[in-house]
Enzyme design. Structure first.
Site, PDB file in Angstrom:
ATOM      1  N   GLU A 174     -34.094 -35.571 -53.808  1.00  0.00           N
ATOM      2  CA  GLU A 174     -34.505 -36.952 -53.564  1.00  0.00           C
ATOM      3  C   GLU A 174     -33.606 -37.936 -54.336  1.00  0.00           C
ATOM      4  O   GLU A 174     -34.066 -38.660 -55.217  1.00  0.00           O
ATOM      5  CB  GLU A 174     -35.982 -37.108 -53.903  1.00  0.00           C
ATOM      6  CG  GLU A 174     -36.825 -36.196 -53.011  1.00  0.00           C
ATOM      7  CD  GLU A 174     -38.320 -36.305 -53.213  1.00  0.00           C
ATOM      8  OE1 GLU A 174     -38.750 -37.127 -54.047  1.00  0.00           O
ATOM      9  OE2 GLU A 174     -39.056 -35.565 -52.534  1.00  0.00           O
TER      10      GLU A 174
ATOM     11  N   HIS B  70     -43.253 -31.253 -47.618  1.00  0.00           N
ATOM     12  CA  HIS B  70     -42.504 -32.176 -48.474  1.00  0.00           C
ATOM     13  C   HIS B  70     -42.157 -31.494 -49.798  1.00  0.00           C
ATOM     14  O   HIS B  70     -42.915 -30.659 -50.283  1.00  0.00           O
ATOM     15  CB  HIS B  70     -43.327 -33.436 -48.726  1.00  0.00           C
ATOM     16  CG  HIS B  70     -43.299 -34.380 -47.568  1.00  0.00           C
ATOM     17  ND1 HIS B  70     -43.078 -35.726 -47.696  1.00  0.00           N
ATOM     18  CD2 HIS B  70     -43.432 -34.156 -46.223  1.00  0.00           C
ATOM     19  CE1 HIS B  70     -43.106 -36.301 -46.503  1.00  0.00           C
ATOM     20  NE2 HIS B  70     -43.331 -35.374 -45.594  1.00  0.00           N
ATOM     21  N   GLU B  71     -41.048 -31.892 -50.364  1.00  0.00           N
ATOM     22  CA  GLU B  71     -40.529 -31.337 -51.616  1.00  0.00           C
ATOM     23  C   GLU B  71     -40.224 -29.840 -51.520  1.00  0.00           C
ATOM     24  O   GLU B  71     -39.987 -29.188 -52.535  1.00  0.00           O
ATOM     25  CB  GLU B  71     -41.460 -31.602 -52.802  1.00  0.00           C
ATOM     26  CG  GLU B  71     -41.653 -33.054 -53.159  1.00  0.00           C
ATOM     27  CD  GLU B  71     -42.812 -33.690 -52.395  1.00  0.00           C
ATOM     28  OE1 GLU B  71     -43.705 -32.949 -51.959  1.00  0.00           O
ATOM     29  OE2 GLU B  71     -42.794 -34.916 -52.206  1.00  0.00           O
TER      30      GLU B  71
ATOM     31  N   GLU C 138     -39.544 -33.028 -45.788  1.00  0.00           N
ATOM     32  CA  GLU C 138     -38.999 -34.194 -46.456  1.00  0.00           C
ATOM     33  C   GLU C 138     -37.639 -33.735 -46.985  1.00  0.00           C
ATOM     34  O   GLU C 138     -36.637 -33.834 -46.306  1.00  0.00           O
ATOM     35  CB  GLU C 138     -39.922 -34.664 -47.562  1.00  0.00           C
ATOM     36  CG  GLU C 138     -39.442 -35.954 -48.200  1.00  0.00           C
ATOM     37  CD  GLU C 138     -40.369 -36.389 -49.330  1.00  0.00           C
ATOM     38  OE1 GLU C 138     -40.651 -37.573 -49.402  1.00  0.00           O
ATOM     39  OE2 GLU C 138     -40.794 -35.527 -50.152  1.00  0.00           O
TER      40      GLU C 138
ATOM     41  N   GLU D 277     -40.382 -43.526 -49.063  1.00  0.00           N
ATOM     42  CA  GLU D 277     -41.207 -43.824 -50.241  1.00  0.00           C
ATOM     43  C   GLU D 277     -40.381 -44.413 -51.388  1.00  0.00           C
ATOM     44  O   GLU D 277     -40.887 -45.214 -52.172  1.00  0.00           O
ATOM     45  CB  GLU D 277     -41.945 -42.573 -50.699  1.00  0.00           C
ATOM     46  CG  GLU D 277     -41.021 -41.444 -51.152  1.00  0.00           C
ATOM     47  CD  GLU D 277     -41.774 -40.153 -51.465  1.00  0.00           C
ATOM     48  OE1 GLU D 277     -42.963 -40.058 -51.146  1.00  0.00           O
ATOM     49  OE2 GLU D 277     -41.154 -39.233 -52.032  1.00  0.00           O
TER      50      GLU D 277
END
Lengths: 714, 714
Positions: free
Chosen positions: A172, A484-485, A503, A509
């Site tokens: 991210e 996600h993650e 994600e 976000e």
């Protein structure tokens, strides 16, 4: 073939070896040469249009407790070439049919003394190279532990790279664009804060890694079919511009526990002189196994809204109470707790979203924060953090299930694990059963924060194995997964198309966590999206987040038109309209595009592309004569110039163009957009201004179905 | 009370502190003094019969990332004394009713600056002390990580200790008897080979640790109610003879992840001047929570035989084939594999055992090696090693289920995990369901070899949590558990009486791996058995194992009479007759004792005891007027002298005495036994010769029910 011979000769000169094997791509543009160096070290080289794109690069492994390892002293005992050409239809996708066409070279090596066998399989497509290591069943090599994989990708120069820092726990990050030689000095600045992060080297970067050579060749390095192996990073020798695979270690520092017969994932090199070819490449999917889910009719693309952005922006909360310093599932009585008053997932609020979804034709509503445990879910290395079946007192599972069903809307389940993977596995069957009992057919799972078991990371073999376990078990229950993650995708959705989203990159976000770079969305399709769709959650109409939550000073670095374009440029069978219903109500004309846009496609045409600068793509809706077009722009104001020659000859379409206003700007004037309707044919052309951080979106419907009156031709 | 006051004064002198709290045991023999040192360090001291047994010893914790930790700067903010006296009936046990009688001191401490609260709860029984740390819910201390627990046990002198090496992975060691000061020099020799072992300190030993002071006081250190905490070892400061708690670390080296409100396990000090009191102590159980299983009628003691000793001795094999260097579940087709011919768990062989069990009144037959995966189960750090539901081709689950049922015999399930704990948890529900579907009501689980997830060990908090998870989930399925290689028990069977056995010490199998010390069984009841029953698997009649397998040169260091005595001295609700049926057929008169002996009891009387030397115990069968008596002897020939005054007055019993012959010896003449029948009353006395490594067993049936003819009075 003269050119091939010439290349092989160069190769021999380089390595003083006559054992070179050569492979060409079906269109002859690529030539792969494999050889053994004098000491029996395997090497390969890749040429594109007669020029090197990967210089001679070594292959092999350092094994634990094994001095000889699998590095050298090899001889070729067998080599086979073959051709494969087959088309397949994905369950969902950018195109209806994908051609899987390659020439293959399979070289079987035997190591002196140890007599161990290792096979290297190269597949050369018209868009690039995939290769992997295979270990056949043999008494000389049954179990072994990888300390290092030593796969090199030797670059031919100091390319421009679009990179994010190597990390065992997160992808991210914003992309940094720099020369390879600049990675080291820019690394520290590029490592921005994350809730879990473990960097490992000042020149370590992640895949998929996008690069561009000084002579305009686009090169992408990634992997395909990452199954029960640790995630590969790339570590750069920035003197020689040689990348080497850097696997994610386990708690003990080991990088791979292997049992023959087995294979590694594929290592991929996608190459083209045209950046659009990189975006259109299906090589990663082609290197994965075919669909293993029989009768996948239950897998359906989903357009959804959710009780989510209000928590992300801090307008409401996932948690129910602030009363306790910590909570214990099964002990804390939430019915006796004093509600904080900020809880988002209340019956009333969820019904509001269901109503909104039903009114505007969305398939589903994601609800986060519905289940107990959010009071102390993060940062505590808490083992038993969620049970995935117990709602807060103000969320009535049955009532909302029935309410949603009556309105023709699904609720999307949310399983945040807080990285507590054992706990999730312990509850997985019960949680999936609970979903089926209550009408949920899709789950968003999350792995925020450091992993439990402690010592493992998000991308170690142990945890990669878990993500796969969760996907396969979900398939048993006919449940779609949006993880996600989790580790970034590597085309596994071909084999398990119930993995409808991930994600695994910096999503929308972060626009609420201080903002992302305005050209971020011109890079994700070149990198993250090559392995599979991303649940990017576009559709933010209100860029000033202090209007949602006065304490949130973040600004969404995007124009509103850019947000619309993302539904086309960021291909995904799962698309969210992430903003609050009230923000959509303020811009109903722009919102119409989100309502109209398809989420599954028969065809896709990449019209313009340059990493970090712009991407323009047109897609034909599944089973319909409708096209949607999206264009996203980077930091510089730019005029996009496209032709509609992809349209059927003789058909006139009504194009609704949602574009940046002249004075639009992602920072100073993001909500300035104009909408116009025009008639277009396949001979039409468009010049469209794009603001910094802007873009445009177009819907193309066959004319004659109404609303054509007054429309001009383009 | 003068004595108490005097002690408190001594204490004050020692610590220069006037905050001492004093607690006496119900029988006044024990006095516990708690105080804070000048710097606010908590300390305690234990006296027995007016003499120190634990010198002033510090209490506290080093916390991760917390400079102040929980070591000192405490003040007493509250202290409460209370008394508890209650009797409870165990689901199974050595006695019908257990009295739980103690005086309690609960001291609440508050730490300066941090304002954190910690409560230390002391319970003083007539057999010793239990204490634990408690962390109430508080905003100052919600989550914390223990780097070290600093609980001291300061010994009063250079005691004799009966110890095994501290180890994170195994307790399967022979005991070493030495002075405390000799532990360091004897450590290396004491660490014998094991399939998984991790020692940590040259003076680290395991609990339960048995000691004897020079003035004849027996002291035992252990713990109770080890739940979601790491297993405690003891590390000796051998200059000062101070033990300190040494917790088992996790993969990262941390020793405990805590969330308040929470407690540690109890730390226990059992003390008596009479060794028999140590054996009779129920303090460990009393410190555990009451039974949580409602309607535990399905939990029943089990006497069993098994397809096991033949594999342990190497006469047959767990695996089915030798054909492959490794196997993969779901891939390897065992129906096409060439059988090795040595497989033990075949239909025919299992039926033989079922027949034998039915004929001789055994409840069950354990079958190991029935399920696929044994070809490469050990030493490969293999993740997916067993699936727990797929039999080898020569083991027909349904056929054997029906065959056993028709004969009134149960088959005991076997779940070897090979230490691959995640894999076991993934399959646990399916495996337990499979058991219920096929009539199994008990499982022997095993954790041989290094633990997966890698970096964890058998006794770390993460894995201790797993054992408990498996027990509780088994209870949900009404399944009894006998867990081998799990952490040593700490009385949890009171709370979950479906935990009917553990190994967690050096069992009989080591007699086939080179042999155990002949006095081993005179030490286990003083140590390992205090926390719960052991599946020791006694009953070996053939001591020369080369007769079973010529390649096995091991000798069982025990006389045959000693083997019989073990059914009484090694209390367990789960007792195996471990030898082969053909060996029992050779000695039907001796085998009669194994057939007769009860496995559940209304009362137990410890008649003679000295650690390492001898143990003699008499037990009254549950609900019957039958007694069984066992006596095991150490290395020295000895005459056991007992009185039968525990018998009911006025009743005459037929005693069948199974004793060592005069020339018996565990090494040179182990099978020399004599059986005689005599009449005894409660006034009778017996002097019985015990050979080295020998002993005797007696069954006592009320006379007049036959077989009295010709019996002499004792």
């Amino acid at each position: 073939m003269k050119k091939g011979l010439q290349l092989a000769c160069i190769f021999v000169l380089c390595f003083g070896n006559i054992m070179a094997q050569q492979l060409t791509s079906p269109d002859k543009k690529f030539v792969l040469v494999f050889a053994l160096q004098g000491d029996g070290t395997p090497v390969y080289q890749l040429d594109y249009n007669g020029k090197q794109v990967v210089k001679p690069s070594k292959l092999g492994f350092v094994l634990k407790g094994d001095k000889q390892s699998l590095l050298n002293q090899f001889t070729v005992v067998d080599q086979k070439q073959s051709t494969f050409d087959e088309s397949w239809n994905p369950v969902w996708g950018e195109v209806k049919t994908i051609r899987n066409h390659y020439n293959e070279l399979a070289v079987t090596l035997s190591q002196k003394e140890s007599n161990r066998k290792m096979l290297i399989r190269f597949r050369l497509f018209n868009d690039g190279l995939g290769f992997r290591y295979e270990f056949p069943q043999q008494k000389e090599l049954a179990y072994f532990v990888i300390k290092e994989e030593r796969t090199q990708f030797a670059m031919t120069g100091n390319h421009t790279a679009y990179w994010i820092p190597g990390d065992y726990d997160t992808q991210e990050y914003d992309f940094t664009t720099s020369k390879l030689s600049e990675i080291r000095e820019l690394m520290k600045k590029s490592i921005t804060d994350n809730l879990a992060q473990t960097s490992f080297s000042p020149t370590g970067v992640q895949t998929s890694l996008m690069m561009k050579s000084s002579d305009g060749i686009y090169i992408n390095l990634h992997e395909a079919a990452l199954i029960n192996y640790s995630c590969m990073h790339l570590n750069l020798d920035d003197k020689n511009m040689v990348f080497e695979s850097w696997l994610t270690p386990d708690a003990k520092g080991d990088k791979g526990y292997m049992q023959a017969p087995c294979t590694t994932p594929w290592r991929t090199v996608i190459v083209s002189s045209d950046a659009r070819d990189i975006l259109a490449s299906k090589m990663i999917y082609n290197l994965n196994e075919p669909n293993k889910i029989k009768d996948p009719g239950w897998i359906k693309p989903v357009k959804y809204v959710g009780v989510w952005w209000e928590m992300i922006t801090g307008k409401s909360s996932w948690s129910y109470t602030n009363e306790y310093p910590s909570v214990q599932l099964g002990v804390t009585d939430f019915t006796k707790a004093k509600p904080s008053g900020t809880h988002g997932a209340t019956n009333a609020n969820v019904k509001k979203y269901i109503d909104f979804a039903a009114k505007h034709g969305f398939d589903a509503v994601l609800v986060e924060g519905w289940n107990i445990g959010w009071e102390d879910w993060f940062g505590n290395s808490k083992d038993y953090v969620f049970d995935f079946v117990t709602p807060y007192p103000d969320f009535n599972v049955q009532e909302l299930r029935d309410y949603a069903k009556a309105k023709g809307v699904r609720i999307i389940m949310h399983h945040e694990t807080s990285g507590s993977v054992r706990n999730y596995e312990r509850h997985l069957d019960t949680a999936y059963r609970f979903m089926k009992q209550n009408g949920y057919n899709a789950v968003k799972s999350g792995y925020v924060g450091p992993i439990l078991p402690r010592g493992e990371t998000h991308y170690s073999q142990w945890i990669v194995n878990h993500y796969q376990y969760a996907i396969e078990k979900a398939a048993d229950y006919q449940i779609m997964v949006n993880a996600h993650e989790a580790v970034r995708p590597t085309g596994i959705a071909r084999t398990y198309p119930n993995l409808i989203g991930n994600e695994s990159a910096r999503g929308t976000e972060y626009q609420a966590f201080g903002g992302s770079k305005a050209n971020h969305v011109t890079l994700l399709p070149f990198t993250r999206l090559l392995g599979g769709p991303m649940d990017y959650t576009p559709g933010i109409f209100e860029m000033d987040l202090s209007k949602l939550n006065p304490a949130n000073k973040s600004h969404v670095n995007s124009t509103l038109a850019n947000q619309l374009a993302l539904y086309v440029t960021m291909y995904s069978p799962l698309q969210m309209a992430a903003d609050l219903p009230e923000n959509y109500d303020r811009f109903p004309d722009a919102f119409q595009f989100i309502k109209d846009v398809a989420i599954d496609w028969d065809d896709s045409k990449y019209l313009e592309a340059e990493p970090g600068e712009y991407i323009t793509v047109a897609r034909k809706a599944k089973g319909k004569d409708e096209w949607y077009l999206g264009s996203v722009n980077g930091y510089s104001k730019r005029t996009s110039k496209i032709s509609f020659d992809f349209l059927d000859k003789g058909t006139t379409y009504i194009a609704t163009i949602y574009a940046d206003a002249k004075d639009a700007d992602f920072k100073s004037n993001p909500q300035a957009y104009v909408i116009r309707k025009v008639l277009v044919k396949n001979t039409s052309k468009l010049q469209q201004l794009c603001a910094p951080g802007g873009g445009y979106a177009i819907s193309l419907m066959v004319a004659g179905k109404g609303a054509t009156k007054g429309s001009k031709s383009l």
